[in-house]
Design a protein around this motif. Structure first.
Motif: not given
Length: 313
Positions: A216-230
């Protein structure tokens, strides 16, 4: 009645199965036979596709191949015995066979928990550190990760097997489940189970909830990184690489939590609990290869190539 430390007198357990009936269940036998055959075939296909296509010789598919191996053995621990019970209505199993089944089950249920966490980490590195992905997830690193998963499973198998084998069973001997598992056997023991239950709780926390929390923590970081994609197309493409794994995690842990994160004082093997146990022990190993093949373009492309080459021969 208080439990006492008596010499174990039970040498045979009666595994109830899905329903407490003394008659063969032919319809259920055919259903679960079909599920088992699909499970074995589907995971063998995944293994064949990965081994035959050079483009799939990457860390992600290396872990997927190990998941398929675990699912084949995991389902084989419980389903053949269930099929025998459904077909013959013969529910007797020896004490040693029961402990053996329990030990193998505990081996692979924990190994899969940790492997799913490793697969989540693999996706995290691929998305958040793409330039260093091959360096971080080197051949040596991923082999060590998989060995650690199998090692944790083996350690849990030994701990749980010894924990149950040391208990005394004076009767009754009816295991109200479709396979020998820890909690139903605790209920049957006539000796003090507090130490075994404490050990089992620690296993649930560290080998079950620990990997889930990491995922869950890993996917939280993945989601945070993906939301930065333009671009929305870029976000969608990146998310798609995680969709299959996240679906498998939701199925496995969703049903597993209901079965194991359940207060022992209120634990009863009613029909609902058995149905949930069927989901993570029997249905999930069947669905995993289907999920990965349907939602993964590379697997579908490799599968078409494999089938096409066989047709040419």
């Amino acid at each position: 009645m208080a439990k006492t430390e008596n010499q174990s007198t039970v040498s045979v357990f009666l595994v109830v199965g899905l329903c407490d009936s003394d008659e063969p269940q032919f319809v259920l036998f055919l259903i679960f036979l079909a599920i088992y055959l699909i499970t074995i075939l589907g995971n063998i296909v995944i293994l064949s596709v990965i081994s035959s296509d050079q483009r799939l010789h990457t860390p992600m598919y290396f872990f997927l191949a190990n998941l398929s191996i675990i699912d084949i053995i995991f389902s084989s621990v419980t389903v053949p015995k269930l099929l025998f019970i459904l077909l013959t209505a013969q529910k007797a199993t020896s004490f040693s066979d029961c402990i053996t089944q329990l030990s193998f089950f505990q081996f692979f249920v924990v190994a899969e928990c940790y492997l799913l966490a490793v697969m989540a980490y693999d996706r995290y590195v691929a998305i958040c550190f793409p330039l260093n992905y091959t360096l971080i997830m080197s051949r040596e690193v991923r082999f060590r990760m998989v060995l650690a998963c199998w090692g944790c499973g083996l350690m849990n198998s030994v701990i749980q097997g010894v924990s149950i084998a040391r208990l005394a069973f004076c009767g009754p001997n009816k295991v109200d489940h479709f396979f020998c598992d820890v909690t139903p056997l605790f209920k049957l023991s006539c000796s003090d189970t507090r130490l075994g239950e404490a050990i089992f709780l620690l296993v649930v926390v560290f080998a079950g909830m620990g990997p889930l929390t990491f995922i869950l923590v890993t996917y939280g970081r993945i989601i945070a990184a993906v939301t930065k994609i333009s671009t929305s197309k870029g976000r969608s493409k990146t998310f798609s690489t995680c969709a299959s794994h996240f679906t498998v995690v939701a199925l496995y842990y969703g049903s597993g939590i209901f079965s194991y994160i359940w207060p022992s004082s209120t634990y009863t093997m009613d029909k609902d609990v058995k149905v949930v146990a069927v989901l993570y022990t029997i249905m999930t190993p069947m669905l995993n290869p289907i999920i990965y093949s349907l939602r993964n373009r590379e697997v579908k492309r490799a599968l078409k190539k494999l089938l096409g080459s066989k047709e040419m021969q």
